[in-house]
Design an enzyme around this catalytic site. Structure first.
Site, PDB file in Angstrom:
ATOM      1  CG  ASP A 205     143.943-142.422  61.887  1.00 17.45           C
ATOM      2  OD1 ASP A 205     144.037-142.561  63.118  1.00 17.45           O
ATOM      3  OD2 ASP A 205     144.676-141.665  61.229  1.00 17.45           O
TER       4      ASP A 205
ATOM      5  CE  LYS B   6     149.201-140.011  65.304  1.00 18.07           C
ATOM      6  NZ  LYS B   6     148.542-139.528  64.084  1.00 18.07           N
TER       7      LYS B   6
ATOM      8  CD  GLN C 215     149.557-136.978  61.630  1.00 20.18           C
ATOM      9  OE1 GLN C 215     149.721-138.121  62.040  1.00 20.18           O
ATOM     10  NE2 GLN C 215     148.824-136.094  62.278  1.00 20.18           N
TER      11      GLN C 215
END
Ligand code: NAD
Length: 296
Positions: free
Chosen positions: A119, A52, A96
Site C-alpha cells: 500500500d 481485492k 485495511q
C-alpha cells in the site's frame, strides 16, 4: 464541451489481464501472495476487502484475509504483522483502514516491512516518494490516478494540478506523484479559503475530500481534467466528490464514480504485490522472470 469519460473500469481490467499473463509465467513457487489484515466489522472495509480478494483471484495472486476482533490490542496486531513480515510465502501486506480508535495506525503501518508494504503507507516508503526515489512502492490510489491521467494522452509537464484533500492515503501521496511528474501542485483542504477560486486555476483537478458532489461546473476552468476519488453513499447510491453531470459539461476528461479511480486502486495494489514478489525472490537469490533483470 462535453467531457470524454476516462473509463477506469476498462483500463483496470486491461491491467489485470496483463498482470494475469505475467503471473501465469511465474514458476509455482514464486506465486505472489497478498495478506490483508482486517480489524473489526466495518461494512465498507469488508466490501473493499472482498473486491481485492476477487481481483487477486482473477489474476492468480493468492490473497489471505486475516480477520481480527475489533478489541485486538496494538501489541497483538504488531505481533501479527511481524509474523507476516517473517513469512517467506507472503509477498505483500496491507492493513485495511480505518483501524479502531484505540490503535495508532502510523505505529502499525510503520511495522510493515518496507519491501512488503504494497500500500506504500509505511512512512519510510512515503518518505522515499517525497524524495523522488524511483524504486519506491507508490501507493495504489495515487498510482492509479497517474495511469488514468496518462491514459488521456495529455502532457503533465507544467500543468497546474489542484488536489482537494491532504490525507496520508490520497491527497499527500498524489501531490508527490504529480510533483514528481513536473506538475505545479496546489494541495487544498478543509481550512482552505475560497476553494472554488483555486480550483478554477486548475488544469487538473483531483477531488479526494469525501464531500458528495462538492465540485461544480462553475468551479472548473474550461477543459480541465477531472479525477474524482471520492466514494460517498448518498441515499444508498454511490457518488463522488464531483457533481459529475454538471462538471462533465466543462471538463475535457472526467472519471465516473463508480468505475473510475476505484477499480484502478485495486489493480495497482495487485501490480504492487506482483512487483514485491519479484523483488523479494531476487533478493533471495532466485532468478527473476520479469524480462528486465540480468543475472551474472
Ligand atoms: P480523509 O477523510 O482522510 O481526508 C479528507 C481530506 O479532505 C482532508 O484532508 C480534509 O482536510 C479534506 N476536506 C474535507 N472537507 C473538505 C472541504 N469541504 N473542502 C476541501 N477539503 C476538504 O479521506 P481520504 O481517505 O483521503 O478519502 C477521500 C475520499 O476518497 C473519500 O470519499 C474516500 O472514500 C475516497 N477514497 C477512494 C479511494 C478509491 O480507490 N477510489 C481510495 C481512498 C479513498
Amino acid at each position: 464541451m462535453t467531457a470524454q469519460i476516462i473509463d477506469g473500469k476498462k483500463i483496470a481490467s486491461e491491467i489485470r489481464a496483463d498482470l494475469a499473463k505475467k503471473v501465469e509465467q511465474l514458476p509455482g513457487e514464486l506465486m505472489p501472495v497478498l495478506a490483508v489484515v482486517l480489524v473489526g466489522d466495518n461494512e465498507a472495509s469488508r466490501i473493499y476487502v472482498r473486491n481485492k480478494q476477487k481481483a487477486a483471484a482473477e489474476v492468480g495472486i493468492g490473497c489471505e484475509v486475516l480477520e481480527m476482533n475489533e478489541g485486538i490490542g496494538e501489541n497483538a496486531l504488531l505481533a501479527t504483522i511481524e509474523e507476516l513480515n517473517e513469512n517467506p510465502h507472503v509477498s505483500g501486506i496491507i492493513v485495511q483502514l480505518p483501524l479502531p480508535e484505540h490503535i495508532n495506525p502510523l505505529k502499525i503501518l510503520s511495522a510493515i516491512r518496507p519491501e512488503k508494504d504494497v500500500d506504500g503507507f509505511n512512512p519510510y516508503n512515503a518518505g522515499l516518494l517525497a524524495c523522488k526515489e524511483p524504486e519506491t512502492v507508490v501507493s495504489a490510489t495515487p498510482k492509479g490516478i497517474l495511469k488514468l491521467l496518462q491514459s488521456t494522452g495529455i502532457d503533465l509537464c507544467g500543468k497546474h494540478a489542484v488536489i482537494i484533500g491532504r490525507s496520508n492515503i490520497v491527497g499527500r501521496p498524489t501531490a508527490m506523484v504529480l510533483l514528481n511528474h513536473d506538475c505545479t501542485v496546489s494541495v487544498t483542504h478543509s481550512k482552505t479559503v475560497d476553494l472554488p477560486s483555486i480550483v478554477r486555476q486548475a488544469d487538473i483537478v483531483v477531488a479526494a475530500c469525501g464531500c458528495p458532489n462538492l465540485v461544480k461546473k462553475d468551479w472548473l476552468k474550461e477543459g480541465a481534467v477531472v479525477i474524482d476519488v471520492g466514494i460517498n453513499r448518498v441515499e444508498g447510491k454511490l457518488c463522488g466528490d464531483v457533481d459529475f453531470e454538471d462538471a462533465k459539461e466543462k471538463a475535457s476528461f472526467i472519471t465516473p464514480v463508480p468505475g473510475g479511480v476505484g477499480p484502478m486502486t485495486v489493480a495497482m495494489l495487485l501490480e504492487n504485490t506482483y512487483e514485491a514478489a519479484l523483488k523479494q525472490q531476487n533478493s533471495h537469490g532466485h532468478h527473476c522472470h520479469c524480462g528486465h533483470c540480468h543475472h551474472s
